[in-house]
Scaffold this motif. Structure first.
Motif, PDB file in Angstrom:
ATOM      1  N   ARG A  50       9.179   5.274  42.354  1.00  0.00           N
ATOM      2  CA  ARG A  50       9.960   6.481  42.108  1.00  0.00           C
ATOM      3  C   ARG A  50      10.372   6.578  40.638  1.00  0.00           C
ATOM      4  NH1 ARG A  50      12.328   5.210  47.226  1.00  0.00           N
ATOM      5  NH2 ARG A  50      13.978   4.067  46.160  1.00  0.00           N
ATOM      6  N   GLU A  51      10.798   5.448  40.064  1.00  0.00           N
ATOM      7  CA  GLU A  51      11.205   5.447  38.662  1.00  0.00           C
ATOM      8  C   GLU A  51      10.030   5.738  37.729  1.00  0.00           C
ATOM      9  OE1 GLU A  51      13.187   1.862  37.603  1.00  0.00           O
ATOM     10  OE2 GLU A  51      14.770   2.151  39.080  1.00  0.00           O
ATOM     11  N   SER A  52       8.875   5.193  38.024  1.00  0.00           N
ATOM     12  CA  SER A  52       7.721   5.420  37.151  1.00  0.00           C
ATOM     13  C   SER A  52       7.265   6.873  37.217  1.00  0.00           C
ATOM     14  CB  SER A  52       6.578   4.474  37.506  1.00  0.00           C
ATOM     15  OG  SER A  52       6.071   4.780  38.781  1.00  0.00           O
ATOM     16  N   VAL A  53       7.332   7.491  38.398  1.00  0.00           N
ATOM     17  CA  VAL A  53       6.956   8.902  38.510  1.00  0.00           C
ATOM     18  C   VAL A  53       7.943   9.751  37.722  1.00  0.00           C
ATOM     19  CG1 VAL A  53       6.816  10.839  40.126  1.00  0.00           C
ATOM     20  CG2 VAL A  53       5.729   8.671  40.686  1.00  0.00           C
ATOM     21  N   LYS A  54       9.228   9.408  37.813  1.00  0.00           N
ATOM     22  CA  LYS A  54      10.258  10.144  37.090  1.00  0.00           C
ATOM     23  C   LYS A  54      10.050  10.007  35.576  1.00  0.00           C
ATOM     24  CE  LYS A  54      14.356   9.116  38.420  1.00  0.00           C
ATOM     25  NZ  LYS A  54      15.693   8.532  38.534  1.00  0.00           N
ATOM     26  N   LEU A  55       9.782   8.789  35.111  1.00  0.00           N
ATOM     27  CA  LEU A  55       9.569   8.572  33.681  1.00  0.00           C
ATOM     28  C   LEU A  55       8.312   9.271  33.180  1.00  0.00           C
ATOM     29  CD1 LEU A  55      10.552   4.840  33.225  1.00  0.00           C
ATOM     30  CD2 LEU A  55      11.733   6.825  32.326  1.00  0.00           C
ATOM     31  N   ASN A  56       7.260   9.249  33.976  1.00  0.00           N
ATOM     32  CA  ASN A  56       6.014   9.894  33.560  1.00  0.00           C
ATOM     33  C   ASN A  56       6.171  11.402  33.468  1.00  0.00           C
ATOM     34  OD1 ASN A  56       4.532   7.581  33.237  1.00  0.00           O
ATOM     35  ND2 ASN A  56       3.723   7.604  35.314  1.00  0.00           N
ATOM     36  N   SER A  57       7.003  11.983  34.327  1.00  0.00           N
ATOM     37  CA  SER A  57       7.168  13.435  34.300  1.00  0.00           C
ATOM     38  C   SER A  57       8.091  13.877  33.175  1.00  0.00           C
ATOM     39  CB  SER A  57       7.700  13.934  35.647  1.00  0.00           C
ATOM     40  OG  SER A  57       8.987  13.391  35.882  1.00  0.00           O
ATOM     41  N   THR A  58       9.082  13.056  32.791  1.00  0.00           N
ATOM     42  CA  THR A  58      10.031  13.472  31.762  1.00  0.00           C
ATOM     43  C   THR A  58       9.575  13.113  30.355  1.00  0.00           C
ATOM     44  OG1 THR A  58      11.280  11.415  32.000  1.00  0.00           O
ATOM     45  CG2 THR A  58      11.998  13.299  33.316  1.00  0.00           C
ATOM     46  N   VAL A  59       8.985  11.970  30.159  1.00  0.00           N
ATOM     47  CA  VAL A  59       8.635  11.512  28.822  1.00  0.00           C
ATOM     48  C   VAL A  59       7.148  11.741  28.578  1.00  0.00           C
ATOM     49  CG1 VAL A  59       8.533   9.534  27.286  1.00  0.00           C
ATOM     50  CG2 VAL A  59      10.424   9.766  28.892  1.00  0.00           C
ATOM     51  N   ARG A  60       6.860  12.617  27.620  1.00  0.00           N
ATOM     52  CA  ARG A  60       5.480  12.842  27.215  1.00  0.00           C
ATOM     53  C   ARG A  60       5.403  12.562  25.723  1.00  0.00           C
ATOM     54  NH1 ARG A  60       1.816  12.771  31.103  1.00  0.00           N
ATOM     55  NH2 ARG A  60       2.625  13.831  32.913  1.00  0.00           N
TER      56      ARG A  60
END
Length: 131
Positions: A50-60
């Motif tokens: 869940r954390e990795s999906v959240k980080l991938n969606s917010t940080v580009r």
């Protein structure tokens, strides 16, 4: 050779069946015990996912565009092959005919000079000190 020994020994099918049953029973028991011992790992993994999906969606992060690499240098620019000497007319002269020419020898940088020292001489011991 080991196979020939194996064939000559009698095979105890009952014993092999008991070994198989013990393996199956142990695996079944361990499968039932796994959630109690290691079940916390599934929760940690779900949290990590869940954390990795959240980080991938917010940080580009924008990757800087680098210029393309320079083209490869053709080998003809740094490898120069000269003409060969004339081929020998006899089979006797065929052996080592290229090594007689100085420009075609394999040792381009001269003879190798290492391994000429003696350990005993470096220590100052007599040469007959070791047998």
């Amino acid at each position: 050779m080991e196979d020939s020994k194996r064939i000559s020994e009698p095979i105890n099918f009952v014993h092999q069946d008991e070994i198989w049953k013990a393996h199956v029973k142990a695996e079944k028991h361990l499968a039932e015990e796994w959630p109690n011992k290691w079940g916390f790992l599934t929760e940690v993994y779900k949290e990590y996912e869940r954390e990795s999906v959240k980080l991938n969606s917010t940080v580009r992060v924008e990757v800087p565009h680098h210029p393309s690499t320079r083209p490869a240098t053709p080998p003809e620019s740094y490898i120069h092959v000269g003409t060969s000497p004339p081929f020998p007319q006899t089979t006797q002269a065929l052996i080592g005919w290229r090594s007689g020419h100085t420009r075609l020898q394999l040792e381009k940088y001269g003879a190798v000079h290492h391994g000429r020292r003696s350990f005993l001489k470096e220590l100052g011991w007599p040469l007959d000190g070791c047998y």
